[in-house]
Scaffold this motif. Structure first.
Motif, short mmCIF file in Angstrom:
data_model
loop_
_atom_site.label_atom_id
_atom_site.label_comp_id
_atom_site.label_asym_id
_atom_site.label_seq_id
_atom_site.Cartn_x
_atom_site.Cartn_y
_atom_site.Cartn_z
N LEU A 1 0.85 -1.19 0.00
CA LEU A 1 0.00 0.00 0.00
C LEU A 1 0.88 1.24 0.00
O LEU A 1 1.78 1.38 0.84
N SER A 2 0.62 2.14 -0.94
CA SER A 2 1.38 3.38 -1.03
C SER A 2 0.41 4.56 -1.17
O SER A 2 -0.76 4.45 -0.80
N ILE A 3 0.89 5.67 -1.68
CA ILE A 3 0.14 6.94 -1.65
C ILE A 3 0.06 7.54 -3.04
O ILE A 3 1.06 7.64 -3.76
N VAL A 4 -1.13 7.98 -3.43
CA VAL A 4 -1.31 8.70 -4.69
C VAL A 4 -0.45 9.96 -4.68
O VAL A 4 -0.44 10.72 -3.71
N GLN B 1 -5.54 10.24 0.78
CA GLN B 1 -5.58 10.34 2.25
C GLN B 1 -6.89 9.77 2.79
O GLN B 1 -7.96 9.96 2.20
N PHE B 2 -6.80 9.10 3.92
CA PHE B 2 -7.97 8.45 4.50
C PHE B 2 -8.87 9.48 5.20
O PHE B 2 -8.38 10.43 5.81
N PHE B 3 -10.17 9.25 5.17
CA PHE B 3 -11.10 10.08 5.93
C PHE B 3 -10.68 10.14 7.40
O PHE B 3 -10.80 11.19 8.04
N LEU C 1 -7.66 17.80 -1.91
CA LEU C 1 -7.56 16.37 -1.64
C LEU C 1 -8.74 15.65 -2.28
O LEU C 1 -9.78 16.25 -2.54
N ARG C 2 -8.57 14.36 -2.49
CA ARG C 2 -9.70 13.51 -2.86
C ARG C 2 -9.71 12.35 -1.88
O ARG C 2 -9.33 11.23 -2.21
#
Length: 246
Positions: A94-97, A132-134, A157-158
């Motif tokens: 798992l990585s980051i957009v 990013q997580f809620f 952000l999305r």
């Protein structure tokens, strides 16, 4: 399948383990609390015995550049040595957009190094990049609070629900290696200051939002990096709907 989830007791990992078990797989949570430490290598060989897939959703306990870099590179080296010994046929990370678009952001540099280690490992892989997580919005607000003011930049952000991230990671683990990257994001683009306002409207606590482009962990980050491009897959859960249930 036997699927070992490194970081399997955390926010994402615990949900991934539950989803995999619900689908009939032998999902094993591998964390220091279960006797497995990827950074030192302790317990890895035993945990990976007979594993078909390894999912890595572990996270550095520090966002400081050198500490995060050490965490991700050492754990990757130990993981891939153990995976090759065990004959693991698929590694999911798992990585980051947008992680490779912010060269001056230390934690992102560490995640890029982790991705590079995955690609160079020789183990078939899939990389899932999420926005990013809620669940991170409220902690970011707390970090940026000064008195009764929440200082937040207007960075777009999305954001995405962690449950949707976990579902995407679990799907990747049950599929064939893509040897590539899949991006996932929430359905809506919001400014971070607006997300703060939405949060306080749903759960008022006397604070108000002040736009401050230098504030908090995302202060100074280039706009547009954290929303993804046209290849990002979007899910349906909206932040305002999630807030009502959490």
């Amino acid at each position: 399948m036997r699927i070992v989830v490194v970081g399997g007791t955390g926010l994402i990992g615990s949900q991934v383990v539950a989803l995999l078990r619900d689908n009939g797989h032998e999902a094993v949570a591998a964390t220091p609390s279960t006797g497995v430490d990827a950074v030192t290598g302790q317990g890895l060989a035993q945990a990976l015995k007979g594993a078909d897939v390894v999912v890595d959703v572990s996270n550095s306990p520090s966002f400081e550049t050198e500490a995060a870099l050490d965490f991700f590179t050492r754990s990757a080296q130990n993981l891939f040595e153990a995976e090759k010994e065990a004959g693991v046929r698929h590694h999911v990370t798992l990585s980051i957009v947008g992680v490779d678009q912010v060269p001056d952001y230390g934690y992102y540099q560490a995640k890029v190094a982790q991705e590079d280690a995955v690609r160079d490992s020789g183990v078939p892989y899939s990389i899932v990049r999420a926005t990013q997580f809620f669940e991170f919005i409220a902690p970011v607000m707390d970090m940026s609070t000064q008195g009764a003011e929440v200082h937040l930049p207007s960075l777009r952000l999305r954001p995405i629900a962690s449950a949707d991230v976990a579902a995407a990671v679990a799907d990747a683990a049950q599929g064939e290696p893509s040897n590539g990257v899949r991006g996932i994001a929430g359905p809506e683009v919001h400014r971070l200051d607006r997300l703060g306002e939405i949060t306080l409207a749903a759960k008022p606590d006397g604070r108000s939002v002040v736009v401050d482009e230098a504030a908090g962990p995302f202060g100074g980050m280039p706009d547009g990096v954290l929303i993804g491009d046209d290849t990002v897959h979007t899910v349906s859960t909206r932040y305002e709907d999630w807030l009502k249930q959490n």
